[in-house]
Design a protein around this motif. Structure first.
Motif, short mmCIF file in Angstrom:
data_model
loop_
_atom_site.label_atom_id
_atom_site.label_comp_id
_atom_site.label_asym_id
_atom_site.label_seq_id
_atom_site.Cartn_x
_atom_site.Cartn_y
_atom_site.Cartn_z
N TYR A 53 0.80 -1.22 0.00
CA TYR A 53 0.00 0.00 0.00
C TYR A 53 0.84 1.28 0.00
N PRO A 54 1.92 1.37 0.80
CA PRO A 54 2.75 2.58 0.72
C PRO A 54 3.29 2.83 -0.69
N ALA A 55 3.61 1.78 -1.43
CA ALA A 55 4.09 1.96 -2.80
C ALA A 55 2.99 2.56 -3.67
N LEU A 56 1.75 2.08 -3.49
CA LEU A 56 0.63 2.63 -4.24
C LEU A 56 0.48 4.13 -3.98
N LEU A 57 0.62 4.52 -2.71
CA LEU A 57 0.41 5.91 -2.35
C LEU A 57 1.57 6.80 -2.80
N VAL A 58 2.79 6.34 -2.58
CA VAL A 58 3.96 7.14 -2.97
C VAL A 58 3.98 7.34 -4.48
N ILE A 59 3.80 6.25 -5.21
CA ILE A 59 3.80 6.33 -6.68
C ILE A 59 2.58 7.12 -7.16
N GLY A 60 1.43 6.89 -6.52
CA GLY A 60 0.23 7.63 -6.88
C GLY A 60 0.39 9.12 -6.64
N GLN A 61 1.01 9.49 -5.52
CA GLN A 61 1.21 10.91 -5.21
C GLN A 61 2.13 11.58 -6.23
#
Length: 431
Positions: free
Chosen positions: A73-81
């Motif tokens: 999930y952190p990867a989804l958020l960091v990349i998404g941001q």
């Protein structure tokens, strides 16, 4: 637009020409106080750094569009941001670069950078270079380098961030004039940024003086220390500190009338350095390397002592030392359990309970195996050891409704308030 240069592996390099042309470097947000000071250090060294503050549910949706939903999930958020920022139109994508940390350890976080590059190609931003922020020599860019003076300033910034965060959390819930603590937070971010830019504030003597000044400032805030539910936050490092990752958990707990204890990033840094020594102790290795790592470890321990001394001097409550936290897990978790947050996660829960923060929110990305073992998996053994433990494990992922997460936390708080009443303390009401 600078000429695009690729290395032998086909990786797009951030070049000296890109720095000269003042490429904007976007940095994903995690711990606001710490990262604000850190990004300002980059600006001082001639990089046009921007700390991203874009939030909202659309960030996760952008991440899901370009990264597989089984990814951390952190990867989804960091990349998404990062991609959301590129798509916003605020930045010239032909003169923009991205920065992301890369640990090199066994956690999936080491691979975020590769997922990001793959996502950039899919999103049509293949000409945007990505800078790896690491101290392991994993990737090098001619236009960006971590020099010793820069590292010392960043390290000092993390120490100051831990101090300001701790004092804000101990002051804000009790302040009589709302906003006093927040004003001090911003004052010290600005002041320390200027101090570090002027070539001061990163020696041990200067750090000690500044920590005393920070504590002295916060001690002057007018407070009314009525009984409040005390809640500790632990978990995977990103969702532990990131408001984007944990749905602004700190603010939610504050709104519920709680005092929050969020252990500092220095403990995690000590844990990572200590692991290098543990590897040599457990599996063998270079004695010379051990001595070098030990020197760094001792330096960080000396900085921990400065934080503790300043907090005690001005009437604040410091968290336990790293050595004490490590001793608490002996016999419960092996020191070889060190992927992600490893045994430190268990240790922080035990230390929080010991210091009166027996109500704990354990934040973890769904599917994060190290955290399920050392976090959720250790709840029962911790409760068997100390019946005061009131711990709720909250999974964070794109499909987890915020209302469900908050309702589970409210149930934990209801138990905490009931226990407060049994102990003869007045039940606090939400602010």
């Amino acid at each position: 637009m600078a000429k695009l240069v690729y290395d032998k592996t086909g990786r797009l390099v951030f070049t000296k020409e890109m720095k000269k042309e003042e490429y904007t470097i976007l940095i994903p947000m995690m711990a606001r106080i710490h990262f604000s000071i850190m990004s300002n250090v980059f600006i001082h060294y001639g990089y046009k750094a921007v700390l991203l503050e874009n939030e909202g549910p659309e960030i996760a949706q952008v991440g899901l569009k370009y990264v597989h939903n089984d990814t951390c999930y952190p990867a989804l958020l960091v990349i998404g941001q990062l991609i959301h920022a590129l798509q916003s139109g605020k930045y010239d994508v032909n003169k923009t670069a991205l920065m992301i940390t890369q640990t090199g350890g066994g956690c999936r976080a080491s691979n975020y950078i590769h997922l990001l590059r793959k996502a950039l190609v899919k999103a049509g931003f293949e000409n945007v270079p990505v800078i790896s922020l690491n101290m392991s020599g994993l990737e090098k860019n001619s236009g960006f380098s971590l020099t010793l003076p820069m590292i010392r300033r960043i390290a000092a910034g993390l120490i100051y961030g831990d101090m300001i965060m701790a004092l804000d959390n101990q002051t804000k819930p009790y302040e009589i004039n709302k906003g006093d603590s927040a004003a001090l937070v911003q004052k010290w971010i600005d002041k320390l940024t200027e101090t570090l830019a002027n070539g001061h504030g990163f020696t041990k003597k200067e750090i000690a003086e500044n920590l005393d000044s920070i504590a002295n400032d916060f001690s002057k805030v007018k407070v009314n220390r009525v009984p409040k539910v005390k809640v500790g936050i632990v978990g995977e490092i990103y969702v532990k500190y990131s408001g984007l990752g944990n749905n602004n958990l700190e603010q939610f707990l504050y709104d519920q009338g709680c005092e929050v204890n969020l252990p500092g990033i220095l403990g995690f840094a000590l844990f990572k350095v200590d692991n290098r020594m543990e590897d040599i102790t457990l599996y063998g290795g270079s004695k010379a390397k051990y001595l070098v790592v030990k020197k760094l470890f001792n330096y960080l321990i000396s900085l921990e002592e400065l934080i503790i001394n300043s907090q005690k001097k001005y009437g604040f409550r410091p968290n336990g030392t790293y050595a004490h936290t490590k001793s608490l897990v002996k016999g419960m978790v092996g020191y070889g359990s060190k992927m992600g947050e490893g045994w430190l996660l268990t240790g922080e829960m035990l230390e929080l309970i010991e210091s009166g923060f027996e109500n704990i929110v354990c934040t973890q990305p769904f599917g994060c195996l190290p955290n399920h073992i050392n976090g959720k998996g250790m709840i029962r053994p911790i409760k068997m050891l100390d019946q005061r433990a009131n711990i709720v494990a909250i999974d964070y992922d794109p499909g987890a409704p915020k209302v469900n997460q908050e309702n589970r936390i409210k149930l934990m708080l209801a138990v905490a308030r009931e226990q407060m009443n049994k102990n003869g303390k007045a039940e606090p009401s939400a602010d």
